[in-house]
Design an enzyme around this catalytic site. Sequence first.
Site, short mmCIF file in Angstrom:
data_model
loop_
_atom_site.label_atom_id
_atom_site.label_comp_id
_atom_site.label_asym_id
_atom_site.label_seq_id
_atom_site.Cartn_x
_atom_site.Cartn_y
_atom_site.Cartn_z
N LYS A 105 0.67 -1.11 -0.05
CA LYS A 105 0.15 -0.11 0.03
C LYS A 105 0.79 1.21 0.00
O LYS A 105 1.85 1.14 0.74
CB LYS A 105 -0.86 0.10 1.25
CG LYS A 105 -2.04 1.16 1.16
CD LYS A 105 -2.94 1.03 2.62
CE LYS A 105 -3.98 1.96 2.50
NZ LYS A 105 -4.90 2.12 3.63
N SER A 123 -10.06 2.25 2.56
CA SER A 123 -8.97 2.93 1.67
C SER A 123 -8.09 1.97 1.11
O SER A 123 -7.55 2.53 -0.02
CB SER A 123 -8.17 3.88 2.59
OG SER A 123 -7.54 3.42 3.51
N SER A 180 -10.50 0.24 6.70
CA SER A 180 -9.70 0.25 5.38
C SER A 180 -9.19 -1.06 4.85
O SER A 180 -8.56 -1.03 3.80
CB SER A 180 -8.55 1.46 5.54
OG SER A 180 -9.37 2.68 5.47
#
Lengths: 494, 95
Positions: A77, A157, A181
């Site tokens: 990420k 997210s 997320s």
Amino acid sequence: MDLSTLTIAEARDALRKGELTSVDLTDAYLTAAEASDALNAYTTKTPEQARDMAAAADARIKAGDAPAMCGIPIGVKDLYAVEGVATQAASNILAGFKPQYESTVTGNLWSSGAVMLGKLNMDEFAMGSSNITSAYGPAISPWRRAGDETPITPGGSSGGSAAAVAADLCLGATASDTGGSIRQPAAFTGTVGIKPTYGRCSRWGMVAFASSLDQAGPVTKTVRDAAIMLGAMAGYDPKDSTSANLPVPDFEAALTGDIRGKTIGIPREYRVEGMSETLDTLWREGAEMLRDAGATIVDISLPHTKYALPTYYIIAPAEASSNLSRYDGVKYGHRATLAQGDGITDMYEKTRAEGFGEEVQRRVMLGAYVLSAGFYDAYYVRAQKVRTLIKRDFELAFGDGVDAILAPATPSAAWGLGEMQTDDPVQMYLEDVFTVPLNLAGLPGVSVPAGLNRQGLPLGLQLIGRPWEEGDLLNIAGALETAVGFTAKPERWW
Amino acid sequence: MSIDIDTARRVAHLARIRVEEERLPHLAEQLSSVLDFMEQLNEVDVDGIEPMTSVTPMALPRRKDGVTDGGIQDKVLANAPDAREGFFAVPKVVE
């Protein structure tokens, strides 16, 4: 061997047996990543590093030194600092930023032999539920509704992480969870995502959003893979003062499949108005499956659940406004072009107006407001008191002998891009209703695929565990995974 | 509406984010909508409840107050938008 359908566990076993090399495995995933631009899951690809790391992993395996993740190609990420690799947390304010240091979680993964394919898309500073706030444009889910080409959100997210794992663009991905997320994108894409207990993973080198809520975790294809990858990410780190000085148990060894005698709580407050019928059915069936596997199902009450969202949306922006004050156009990232005579305050204000997206600006301002003189007690301190009560709800349930709690991960399946009313922030925030209570209470939670809705999109169930009992939680999740037998995959269109 | 335009202007300045005058009404409206949503917390009886300070019951660890890092000026300045002669450069702060 079809390399694209391998799990981490299968790849690890094949690598150890010499049936496969990491170089070949990595090449296959680099090719898949190269052909995936329509999904916008990768923000930066690092093929050269990947090949070097794969060759080094093969050498380690040959030498008999093969830790859990050795030779496994993963995505990272964009929130994790990786030395020398663009790290922007999907924000324009970090344009051009190349960390001079490594995050502890990625460092742990590299020590374990994992291979980095690239950085993955996300909502800006992890603030969002659909990836639309990303400076790179949103990641797109590999899933589509039956007979409909509308692009679907992979959630947020960690949308890039979930899209990449669901589309077989990596074997697993790092993600992070401040209010859901990890679990929401996993639920939206038919993947597994675990947020461990607060303090299980070090936050060092993760771009900070809300420090008392942020926690690292993996998105993977299976529960076993989640156990393997979490084990490699976790561990005490003196550089994070909230990192727990506890040994990391062998999570994979906890996957016995035997959940006889376990007590699973069903929280009545999670049966919210407007929840889809399919989801309600899957939730009931999930509970029945766990009962058939030998668990006892009990109804429980978590009375402060409805206050979790307003509590979260005070605490998280308050912490964000403090954390994001570091983006001032001085030390790194973007600086606005200044006009003649502009002073340092103009520089701050113009830089932050240009560098932060709309949602980030809104949250930073909200945080500044709830922390400001005259409002601090009314909002922030009150929210921290309610947070104590939310945590107490869980403690009472666990005190009554509940081992884990079963609930939906999200109120609905993923929506199409542009379908969510984004001008009303509160509407958007309501999507986090089932996930934020765990962050407020610091508890581990895992999302497991439960089935498809009528339109063919995945839905997930969430299991919530006792603090530090991720092994037990994953074992129950594994039993649910086995009983559900979810095998659906998105049809390739990208 | 809990936030008027003057308050929105003040909050934007507190956050050091430049917001143009014509955008202030919309900002005030959005912040108000979120704050209205938070009003529900006033229903909760929090008498005698301690505000949470640490989600896991552990004491903050202490370490020896010593230098643990340093000598990396190049790395510290590597990402600066404007670094000169070993310093971060900014517009004039004092006359």
